[in-house]
Scaffold this active site. Structure first.
Site, PDB file in Angstrom:
ATOM      1  N   GLU A  49       7.159   2.680  12.365  1.00 53.95           N
ATOM      2  CA  GLU A  49       6.616   3.989  12.018  1.00 53.95           C
ATOM      3  C   GLU A  49       5.118   3.915  12.287  1.00 53.95           C
ATOM      4  OE1 GLU A  49       6.413   7.256   8.397  1.00 53.95           O
ATOM      5  OE2 GLU A  49       7.058   5.216   7.987  1.00 53.95           O
ATOM      6  N   ASP A  60      -1.745  10.787   1.824  1.00 57.35           N
ATOM      7  CA  ASP A  60      -2.013   9.351   1.818  1.00 57.35           C
ATOM      8  C   ASP A  60      -2.994   8.953   0.741  1.00 57.35           C
ATOM      9  OD1 ASP A  60      -0.419   8.399   4.058  1.00 57.35           O
ATOM     10  OD2 ASP A  60      -1.734   9.622   5.310  1.00 57.35           O
ATOM     11  N   TYR A 175      13.407  10.279   4.910  1.00 55.79           N
ATOM     12  CA  TYR A 175      12.381   9.547   4.177  1.00 55.79           C
ATOM     13  C   TYR A 175      12.472   9.958   2.713  1.00 55.79           C
ATOM     14  CZ  TYR A 175       7.829   7.228   3.592  1.00 55.79           C
ATOM     15  OH  TYR A 175       6.815   6.374   3.218  1.00 55.79           O
TER      16      TYR A 175
END
Length: 295
Positions: A49, A60, A175
Site C-alpha cells: 500500500e 493521518d 479496509y
C-alpha cells in the site's frame, strides 16, 4: 481475475493471512523510497500500500503526516509517484499494489484521467481515505472502467447499512479500521466488535477484509486474524523506521560510504520488521483454522 484474487487464494491454500505494509512514495526522497519498497517485498510483504503525498492529510496521525511533508519537500508529485510504481511493477509482476491518495488528487486531475494513469502504472487498487462510501459512486465507476479496484473504509462500530454499502462498493479488499481516530501507533488497535463487523461484511459477499490503524507488532497481527480478518495493514510502524534514517540519509553525500551504510541499515531493519509481521500470519491463521475445525 485480479492480483488480489490470486494472492488471497494462494494464501488461503497455504493457511496464511496477508501482511501489507504501507509507505509514502517520495519519503524521504524518490530514490530511497524505491529501495524501501524493495526491502518490504524482500521481507515477505504479500502486497503493498503506497501513499501519495498530500498537503492536508486529515486521516493521518503525526507520523504519517511527517512522511507527507518529507515527500513533498523532496519534490514528489503524483506523476513522480506513478513512475516509481511503474518501475516496481516491472520488477514484481504478481505483487498487488494499492495506492492511498486523498480525494482532491483525482478530483483535480479528473476521475477518468486519474484512474487511467493509475492503471497504466500497474496499480491494482485505490483507497480514498477522505471519501465516504455514500459519495463513492463516481469514483467507483471511473475506477472500474479503468480496471482499478476501488477500496473503501469500513469505519469502527459502523451501522449495518454502512457496512453493507462498503461491501457493495469495494473490490480487491476492504479496509476495516480497528479504532476511531487517525492513523498511528500512538494508540493501539482494537479488535472489539471486529468479529461482528467481519461477519456482516462477509454476509454481503464482500471482498476480503484487511485490518488497519495501530497495527505495529506481530501480536496485533495475530489478534486481527483471530478476529476474522484476512490480513493486516501496518503503516505508521513502517513509516517510523524510514523516518529514523531520513535525517542521516539527507546529511550524507549520495554514493558515499556513510550514505550506502545508512541505506543498508534502513533496508535491513525493514526486512526484519516485515519478516516478523509476516511470520505472525502463519501462526495465527493456522491457529484460527484449527479452532474452527475443533469447534
Amino acid at each position: 481475475m485480479s492480483r488480489y484474487t490470486d494472492m488471497f487464494r494462494a494464501l488461503k491454500a497455504r493457511e496464511e493471512g496477508a501482511f501489507v505494509p504501507f509507505v509514502m512514495v517520495g519519503d524521504p526522497d524518490l530514490d530511497v523510497c524505491e529501495a524501501v519498497i524493495e526491502a518490504l517485498v524482500a521481507g515477505g510483504a504479500d502486497a503493498l500500500e503506497l501513499g501519495v503525498p498530500f498537503s492536508d492529510p486529515v486521516a493521518d496521525g503525526p507520523t504519517i503526516q511527517r512522511a507527507h511533508v518529507r515527500a513533498l519537500e523532496s519534490g514528489a508529485g503524483f506523476h513522480d509517484c506513478l513512475k516509481v510504481v511503474a518501475r516496481v511493477r516491472a520488477r514484481h509482476h504478481q505483487v498487488p499494489i494499492g495506492m492511498l491518495v486523498y480525494g482532491n488528487v483525482p478530483f483535480a486531475l479528473g476521475l477518468e484521467r486519474f484512474y487511467a494513469d493509475c492503471a497504466g502504472a500497474g496499480i491494482d487498487s485505490v483507497l480514498l481515505p477522505d471519501v465516504p462510501v455514500r459519495e463513492s459512486l463516481p469514483f467507483s465507476a471511473a475506477a472500474r472502467a479503468a480496471g482499478v479496484d476501488p477500496v473503501y473504509i469500513a469505519p469502527p462500530s459502523a451501522a449495518d447499512h454502512t457496512l453493507d454499502a462498503v461491501a457493495a462498493a469495494s473490490r480487491g479488499y476492504i479496509y476495516a479500521v480497528s479504532r476511531v481516530g487517525v492513523t498511528g501507533t500512538e494508540h493501539a488497535s482494537s479488535t472489539v466488535g471486529l468479529a461482528q463487523a467481519v461477519e456482516r461484511l462477509r454476509s454481503a459477499s464482500a471482498a476480503p477484509v484487511m485490518l488497519g490503524f495501530g497495527i505495529s507488532r506481530p501480536d496485533q497481527v495475530t489478534e486481527a486474524l483471530a478476529a476474522g480478518a484476512d490480513g493486516a495493514i501496518s503503516g505508521s510502524a513502517t513509516v517510523r523506521i524510514v523516518e529514523s534514517h531520513a535525517a542521516s540519509l539527507r546529511e550524507a553525500p549520495r554514493g558515499s560510504t556513510a550514505y550506502e551504510a545508512e541505506l543498508e541499515a534502513l533496508s535491513s531493519e525493514l526486512v526484519e520488521f516485515c519478516s516478523a509481521m509476516k511470520a505472525a500470519t502463519h501462526r495465527s491463521r493456522q491457529s484460527a483454522l484449527q479452532q474452527q475445525r475443533q469447534g
